[in-house]
Design an enzyme around this catalytic site. Sequence first.
Site, PDB file in Angstrom:
ATOM      1  N   GLY A 190     -94.205  -0.997  29.539  1.00  0.00           N
ATOM      2  CA  GLY A 190     -94.207   0.458  29.660  1.00  0.00           C
ATOM      3  C   GLY A 190     -95.579   1.065  29.387  1.00  0.00           C
ATOM      4  O   GLY A 190     -96.547   0.358  29.093  1.00  0.00           O
ATOM      5  N   GLN A 191     -95.635   2.390  29.488  1.00  0.00           N
ATOM      6  CA  GLN A 191     -96.921   3.095  29.375  1.00  0.00           C
ATOM      7  C   GLN A 191     -97.641   2.792  28.060  1.00  0.00           C
ATOM      8  O   GLN A 191     -98.804   2.400  28.049  1.00  0.00           O
ATOM      9  CB  GLN A 191     -96.707   4.613  29.496  1.00  0.00           C
ATOM     10  N   ILE A 203     -98.037  11.471  25.903  1.00  0.00           N
ATOM     11  CA  ILE A 203     -99.188  10.568  25.839  1.00  0.00           C
ATOM     12  C   ILE A 203     -99.838  10.460  27.228  1.00  0.00           C
ATOM     13  O   ILE A 203     -99.145  10.194  28.218  1.00  0.00           O
ATOM     14  CB  ILE A 203     -98.764   9.155  25.342  1.00  0.00           C
ATOM     15  N   TYR A 261     -82.030  12.275  24.903  1.00  0.00           N
ATOM     16  CA  TYR A 261     -83.173  11.532  24.355  1.00  0.00           C
ATOM     17  C   TYR A 261     -83.472  12.030  22.933  1.00  0.00           C
ATOM     18  O   TYR A 261     -83.662  11.241  22.010  1.00  0.00           O
ATOM     19  CB  TYR A 261     -84.368  11.740  25.291  1.00  0.00           C
ATOM     20  N   LYS A 281     -83.338  10.137  19.304  1.00  0.00           N
ATOM     21  CA  LYS A 281     -84.524  10.049  18.446  1.00  0.00           C
ATOM     22  C   LYS A 281     -84.197  10.551  17.031  1.00  0.00           C
ATOM     23  O   LYS A 281     -84.662   9.977  16.050  1.00  0.00           O
ATOM     24  CB  LYS A 281     -85.706  10.804  19.062  1.00  0.00           C
TER      25      LYS A 281
HETATM   26  C1  AKB Z   1     -91.002  12.404  27.249  1.00  0.00           C
HETATM   27  O1  AKB Z   1     -91.568  13.293  27.874  1.00  0.00           O
HETATM   28  O2  AKB Z   1     -89.790  12.166  27.324  1.00  0.00           O
HETATM   29  C2  AKB Z   1     -91.832  11.574  26.298  1.00  0.00           C
HETATM   30  C3  AKB Z   1     -91.819  12.115  24.897  1.00  0.00           C
HETATM   31  C4  AKB Z   1     -92.525  13.363  24.584  1.00  0.00           C
HETATM   32  O3  AKB Z   1     -91.247  11.519  24.031  1.00  0.00           O
HETATM   33  N1  AKB Z   1     -93.170  11.474  26.769  1.00  0.00           N
END
Ligand code: AKB
Length: 326
Positions: free
Chosen positions: A15-16, A177, A147, A151
Site C-alpha cells: 500500500g501507499q 498522506i 472507517y 479506527k
Molecule cells: C483516508 O482518506 O481515508 C485516509 C485517512 C485520512 O485515514 N487517507
Amino acid sequence: MAKEMKNILVTGSVGQIGSELAMELRRRYGAENVVATGRKTEPSEELRSSGPFYFIDVTNIDTIEEVVKKHNIDTIYHMAAVLSATGEKNPQLCWNVNMNGTINVLELGLKYEMARVIIPSSIAVWGPGVPLENTPQETVLKPASMYGVTKVCGELLCDYYVLKFGLDIRGLRYPGIISHETLPGGGTTDYAVEIYYEAVDKGRYTCFLKEDTKLPMMYMPDCIEGTIQLAEADFSKLKHHSDFNHAATSFTPAEVAVEIKKHIPEFEISYEIDERQKIADSWPNSIDDSAAREEWGWKPKWDLASMTEDMLKHLRARKEAGALYK
Ligand code: AKB
C-alpha cells in the site's frame, strides 16, 4: 525496559504508506530482518527483491502466524486497512479487515510476547460537532464513517491490550498522506496525491472535493519518520499509546493549486464534487499534536511549499523516464 525490535513484519506493505515504510525499515534494521506482506497486489520489484515478501490475509490469523513463526517476528507494523471511501462503499468489508485484522495482530503480539506492535489510526476518528481548528488530543470521538468507527474501536482495543496485558502498542492518527512512490487507494484525502500526478501528466486536474475543503495533511517522509520515531520512543515517557494526534500542515485544494501554479503556470483545476465530500466535511481542518511533540519529540519538516517542489521534481523525473504511473 522495552524489548529490542529485531525481526519486523509489515502488513499492508504494498500500500501507499506500507511500501515506503517497509523499505525504510529495511534500510535501518537490515533487509533480511524486515518481512513485507501484502494480500493480492504484486509488490514492486524493489520490495520483492530486497528482502522477504509473503502474501497473507490479515483476516485469517493462520496466514499471519505462519510468517511470524518462520521469521521469529517480535514487532509488527500493522498497515493493512480499508480506507474511508472504500469503507463507505463496503462497510462490512471495512469492519472485517480493519477490526479482525487488528485483533489478529494483537493476539499474535500477546502469544509471541512481541516487543512492539504499531497500529496507525486516522483523523477519521472524528465526526460532526468536533472542534474543527486545532482539534485537541482529548475530545469526543463520534465518527460518521465506517472507517472512522473501526479506527475508534481499534484505538480502544489497543489501549485495552496495553492496560490489561501490558503489550507495548503504539499508534498515531494519520492525516492525509502525500507521496510519489505508491498511489493511495480508497481514501478521501487521495485528491492531494492525484493532483500532483495529473498536474505533471496533463496540466489540469478535476477535484472531487470543494475548493475550500481544508484537511490536515503530511508529506510521506514526515509520516515515515514520525512512525518509526514513535516506535522507537521510550515507553516510560508515553502517557498516550494508540491515539497520538500527528500533524504537519493543513490546506485546501485551491491552496495546492496555487502552489502547483508557481511551478506549472498553465495548471488548471476544476471541481466535480462526489460522495467523498461528505466524509471530508466530517473531519477537522487542523489538529493539535502537542502530545506527540511533548511525549516523543515529534516535529514535522515539510510544509505545502517544500512538499510541492519535491513532489513535482520526483514526478517530472518519472515522466521523463516514461514511468509516471509505475
Ligand atoms: C483516508 O482518506 O481515508 C485516509 C485517512 C485520512 O485515514 N487517507
